[in-house]
Scaffold this motif. Structure first.
Motif, short mmCIF file in Angstrom:
data_model
loop_
_atom_site.label_atom_id
_atom_site.label_comp_id
_atom_site.label_asym_id
_atom_site.label_seq_id
_atom_site.Cartn_x
_atom_site.Cartn_y
_atom_site.Cartn_z
N GLY A 27 2.02 -9.49 -28.50
CA GLY A 27 1.92 -8.77 -27.22
C GLY A 27 2.79 -7.54 -27.08
N VAL A 28 4.13 -7.72 -27.18
CA VAL A 28 5.06 -6.62 -26.92
C VAL A 28 4.93 -5.51 -27.98
N HIS A 31 1.72 -3.60 -27.58
CA HIS A 31 1.82 -2.72 -26.41
C HIS A 31 2.62 -1.46 -26.75
N SER A 44 -0.78 -0.30 -19.82
CA SER A 44 -0.13 -1.43 -19.13
C SER A 44 -0.21 -2.69 -20.00
N LEU A 45 0.83 -3.51 -19.89
CA LEU A 45 0.91 -4.73 -20.70
C LEU A 45 -0.23 -5.70 -20.31
N GLY A 46 -0.55 -5.72 -19.02
CA GLY A 46 -1.64 -6.59 -18.55
C GLY A 46 -2.97 -6.22 -19.20
N ALA A 47 -3.24 -4.91 -19.29
CA ALA A 47 -4.50 -4.45 -19.91
C ALA A 47 -4.54 -4.84 -21.38
N TYR A 49 -3.22 -7.59 -22.70
CA TYR A 49 -3.59 -9.02 -22.78
C TYR A 49 -5.09 -9.21 -22.56
N ASP B 28 7.01 -12.85 -23.95
CA ASP B 28 6.91 -11.38 -23.96
C ASP B 28 7.70 -10.78 -22.79
N ARG B 45 2.67 -7.07 -12.15
CA ARG B 45 1.58 -6.29 -12.76
C ARG B 45 0.84 -7.07 -13.85
N VAL B 46 1.56 -7.93 -14.54
CA VAL B 46 0.95 -8.61 -15.69
C VAL B 46 0.20 -9.90 -15.30
N CYS B 49 -3.53 -9.85 -14.24
CA CYS B 49 -4.41 -9.51 -15.38
C CYS B 49 -4.63 -10.74 -16.26
#
Lengths: 125, 236
Positions: A27-28, A31, A44-47, A49, B28, B45-46, B49
């Motif tokens: 993940g990190v 990103h 973005s980190l969410g995108a 994932y 993470d 934010r995470v 998602c």
């Protein structure tokens, strides 16, 4: 043999990041690499994932949990690796991008081609 | 300054994360920690998602639609037998649709938060029971008690059957080198056929119950369609 779907730009970015990072693709780090590749856009980190899950569902990447590490509070990483289908899809995307590059350079001239190269060089530095 | 997030804050974030991806996402976020405020904003934010992605992976739109139709049909039938005035009320049909929306939304979240392992039919039925209980309690003041109870009970029976027949996708992990279940034409075709058969049967049940219970031949047709649809789907 299954034919890979065409990839979106963000999917191409993540596959390239996974390809570059090899064993350390989680993940990190994905990103961070994707942010570097997507400059000047923010990632973005969410995108990351969401897209990694989608790529896994499509069979383009696979994942496994690594051993827990103390710097992550004793938690495991989910490491990703490119599958054969993912490699083929990325190759097709790279070939398409190359063809676009060749045609635009031919039409707009070699001077134009130097501009983005200079800009990328500056931003990466 | 501490280099690790406070345990309470981590526990709160962990609570909102589906168990299937809790470990790696918390790890993470831990790695990216620079301060309490930064951690909180990053988590805000995470986490949504991650939840949306998990729901997308575990929810099957066709099965959810089928479940919603079954619950709605159950409540409509219950209203026909216990509280017919509701069916001629201006907002009656909409009020009867609320339990279906609530229960399906609840069950969708249950699937997303379910542990990553094979779930027994009993467990699946239990999950449907909790979803229907949620809808029942929510509708206690909005619907007559008998109607609510009969509707919820019939829904429990029908939806748990569907849930066992069409297992949630978490139980069918995708092959890394093959297409996903919904991209596989063979699987998609089989599911579509069985769902059409099922929906057709439900529509026939509702029509036959709504017209006259004496209409026996129609019940026979319903049973035949159900039987043919499912056996054909299973064979394929």
């Amino acid at each position: 043999m299954a034919k890979p779907d065409s990839l979106g730009q963000f999917e191409q970015l993540l596959l390239t990041a996974i390809l570059t990072l090899r064993e350390d693709a989680y993940g990190v780090s994905i990103h961070a690499k994707a942010t570097e590749l997507a400059k000047p856009k923010d990632v973005s980190l969410g995108a990351v994932y969401v897209t990694l899950d989608r790529l896994e569902d499509k069979g383009l990447v696979s994942s496994r949990l690594s051993d827990p590490t103390p710097e992550r509070g004793g938690r495991a990483k989910r490491c990703y690796q490119l599958e054969a289908l993912g490699e083929r899809a990325l190759q097709e995307s790279a070939e398409t991008a190359k063809r676009i590059w060749d045609v635009t350079t031919e039409i707009w001239g070699k001077e134009w081609a130097k501009v983005p190269r200079k800009r990328w060089g500056k931003e990466i530095a | 300054m501490s280099t690790r997030p406070p345990r309470k804050l981590e526990a709160i974030v962990g609570f909102f994360l589906p168990p299937a991806c809790r470990e790696e996402v918390l790890g993470d976020l831990h790695e990216r920690y620079t301060g309490r405020l930064q951690y909180t904003f990053l988590a805000i934010r995470v986490v949504p998602c991650v939840i949306v992605s998990r729901i997308r992976r575990t929810a099957d739109a066709r099965v959810l639609l089928m479940e919603a139709l079954l619950i709605y049909a159950s409540y409509l039938t219950a209203a026909w037998y216990t509280e017919r005035t509701l069916l001629i009320d201006q907002w009656g049909f909409y009020r009867l649709a609320i339990p279906a929306i609530l229960a399906v939304a609840f069950m969708m979240l249950e699937d997303a938060w379910a542990p990553v392992r094979e779930r027994s039919p009993l467990r699946l039925t239990g999950e449907v029971a909790v979803g229907m209980l949620f809808a029942f309690l929510w509708m206690v003041r909005a619907l007559p008690d008998t109607l609510n109870l009969v509707g919820a009970s019939a829904s429990l029976l029908l939806v748990s059957t569907v849930k066992i027949l069409f297992r949630p996708q978490i139980d069918k992990p995708h092959a890394a080198t093959g297409p996903a279940a919904w991209d596989d034409p063979a699987v998609a075709l089989r599911d579509t056929k069985s769902i059409y058969a099922f929906v057709a049967a439900i529509v026939l049940i509702v029509i036959s119950l709504a017209s006259t219970p004496k209409n026996a031949p129609l019940f026979v047709i319903v049973a035949l369609v159900l039987w043919m649809g499912f056996t054909r789907a299973r064979k394929e």
